[in-house]
Design a protein around this motif. Sequence first.
Motif, PDB file in Angstrom:
ATOM      1  N   ARG A 258      79.740   7.009 121.665  1.00  0.00           N
ATOM      2  CA  ARG A 258      80.866   7.278 121.546  1.00  0.00           C
ATOM      3  C   ARG A 258      81.403   7.500 120.038  1.00  0.00           C
ATOM      4  O   ARG A 258      82.017   8.319 119.885  1.00  0.00           O
ATOM      5  CB  ARG A 258      81.560   6.217 122.097  1.00  0.00           C
TER       6      ARG A 258
ATOM      7  N   ARG B 196      87.382  15.118 117.422  1.00  0.00           N
ATOM      8  CA  ARG B 196      88.441  14.789 116.200  1.00  0.00           C
ATOM      9  C   ARG B 196      88.491  16.858 116.179  1.00  0.00           C
ATOM     10  O   ARG B 196      89.508  16.587 114.947  1.00  0.00           O
ATOM     11  CB  ARG B 196      88.345  13.794 115.548  1.00  0.00           C
TER      12      ARG B 196
ATOM     13  N   LYS C 131      83.185  11.048 119.881  1.00  0.00           N
ATOM     14  CA  LYS C 131      85.055  11.180 118.641  1.00  0.00           C
ATOM     15  C   LYS C 131      84.708  12.145 117.526  1.00  0.00           C
ATOM     16  O   LYS C 131      85.705  12.548 117.476  1.00  0.00           O
ATOM     17  CB  LYS C 131      84.507   9.748 117.641  1.00  0.00           C
TER      18      LYS C 131
ATOM     19  N   GLY D 102      85.718   1.644 117.369  1.00  0.00           N
ATOM     20  CA  GLY D 102      86.347   1.121 118.261  1.00  0.00           C
ATOM     21  C   GLY D 102      86.656  -0.351 118.732  1.00  0.00           C
ATOM     22  O   GLY D 102      87.966  -0.204 120.450  1.00  0.00           O
TER      23      GLY D 102
END
Lengths: 414, 369
Positions: A57, A65, A61, A412
């Motif tokens: 993850r 981004r 991410k 997160g």
Amino acid sequence: MQDDSTGSVPVVGASGRAVDRTAPGEALVSFDISKRQLFLLLVKNKFLTLLTFGIYRFWAKTHLRRLFWQGVEIGGDRLDYMGTGKELFLGFLLAIAILLPTSIAFSIGARVLDFLGPGWIVFNQFLYITLLYGFWQFARYRLWRYRLSRTAWRGIRFYLTGSAFTYAWKVVLLSLLCVATLGWAYPALQAFRLNYQLNNSRFGNGAFTYKGTVKGLYRIYWPLILGWQVVAVVLIFYLYHSELSFGAGGRPSLNEEKFKDDAPIIFTAAGIMFFFYFLFAFFARVWEFRYLVRHTCFGRAWFTSYLTGRSVLLIMVIMFAVGFIGFIGFAVIYGAIVFMGSHAAFFLMAFFFFFAYVGVDILKTMFLMAPLLKVICRTLHIHDFGVFEETASASVDMPKYGEGFADALDVGAF
Amino acid sequence: MRGAGRLFDGKSAKARDIALILDEDRFRIESPDCVLVRDGWCDDLRNENKNRRSANLLLSVAPDDPLRIELTDPVFVAEVKAYCPRLEARRAAPSGWWKPYFFWIGGAAASVLLIYFFVLPMLVSAVARIIPDSTREELGAKAEDIIIGSFARRGKLKQQDAVCANPAAMKEIDALVEHLGDGFKDGSPITSITVIRSKMANAFTLPGGRLIILSGLLDMADSPNGFAAVLAHEMGHAEHRHPMRLMISNAGVAAGLSLLLGDISGGTFIAGFGQMMISSSYSRDFEREADKTAVALMKKAGYNIAPMIPLFRKLEGQNEGKGFGPSFLQSHPGMAERIETLTKAGHEGGPAMSPDDWANIRTMCKKPV
């Protein structure tokens, strides 16, 4: 091929619009990414994340981004995201090593307090929620710091000064004040947040300044605060007079017969009231955004947002519509599989669950985040833009900002 | 090969017009007046533009160098792409790249293992001791009320009818538990015994030393010794304050896991599974401890524990088909292991009570209230 082209030649931006790079006046902002690319990236991210039990993850991410950042074009040049998955992952490991014992001890401690008696449970819940809320604010400030320090435009990075701890405890105090004043302190809380965050924002050796006031936010929020209190008073008054009966000793009890008859009307009215209240709160958010943009400066440069509540609302409506259709479609297929009930159905089900699982992300990213960013960018104008071009990188050694593991506490899991 | 581009040097936001020259396997960046700004290997150039909507090239020249060259002329972009095949390749990791990973994965793993094997169990038993007896009793009493209520609803009985209140039989059970409890230094940890009318065969302890027997157990047990051994096992749980410890450790495990896995990306999905595994492994330790205590108590009381083995098999049979997954997921440790413990204990000792007393207890829930 030209040898000596000059920077003053207008260059066609990604959106096909001619942007005059040296024009001293207004600069436009836009957001543009390929839907297909975004879709494929989301599917790949989810798949690998599932396959690696969530470890991927951090890289997922980062890739997402990078794409989003590079989709934002300001005055003809795109933003760049300089963060790496490694930073996020290491920050996460650090958080585990430090926060895991803390959080376990904390939660067991809370359990112990629970056992001391009913009075303690209330106090304990209050303490627990307050601390959790404070920690969440702390983590959020660090998250902004990390993201800003990894955002660059024309090779110059942004960053965020200030103390996450100071920010967190002040927000907690003001939030408690909000509860105590039944919402009347909310504009003050919001003013503090904007003030602290924006006045600590930097781009290279330049600083953003925010000149908004508490009064300005009161102008936006007072009808909302008053509104919910009026609704609450009306509701309590109505219940007290019409739906409650008072038995011996003045103990109130619900007048069940009457309530049964009135319930549909009450719930419909409450629903309508809630809907309009939500709508109004939603518009207030948009007004607040325009207010903060209008009161933010960067040196000589200043900003205007022409964002309208209607355009944001349209995005929300479309998202909900797509989500609803998707949900119905999923339910039909799922129902068909269950109905078939064969062995193949089991595998098909796993397959469809994956798509449902990705579906939520697609809905959120493709139908909310991307269109929202697009409309926010499109309606943002920067005046006296030249000052940005005159900015130099900060004299402080840039990579130090946000490079530490602690700064990468961009977890997160919170 | 030569083309125009814009340079961002990472020091100023001002774009500079430059020329990029590709010559053999070297690149050169020159200012308009032909002053060299930078040079290097073509193989070190990388395209940092990931947005497919933009056809521009955004070149970086070295890892961790903020310098960027933007090429917008489509013809030159195509030429550079053809000339430098490694533009989209991944940069080689610097030597020693694994060190921070190694260090922090090790640190995090050590922290997790330390917590799992030492801190959490220690903390939990310490906390279970700190909690005042009055609180534990209150908690246990509340839980008992809820349990009796749920059995009453299930059997469509009144709250008080769900409990088998046969004073003579209860007296015999009390005496049995007391005698077994003499095996402990401070006597029996059981403070109250309740027999609930139910088809289910089971016995369990609640915080505060409250023992609950589901009357199905009386039907299932063929001999008083099997019944006594089950009670001794439950007394082991009560003595070591297992119910309280399980309750506390569940809170800690839940907090830790939700942090570890994150809420997004299927974290919660795995968290449930993880909690089940960890809790059940703790409770497996508890079962083992309780079994050991049961063997010791039965021996001290002079009762033969062997009849527990067939009863135990029947109890497991009752659960068959209800549990799922391999044995490590179930809270009771493997049958084989537990039966081995019981078999090792031998079959010395006499019966736990007279046949008359046993018959009295077995029928205590049969008689109308």
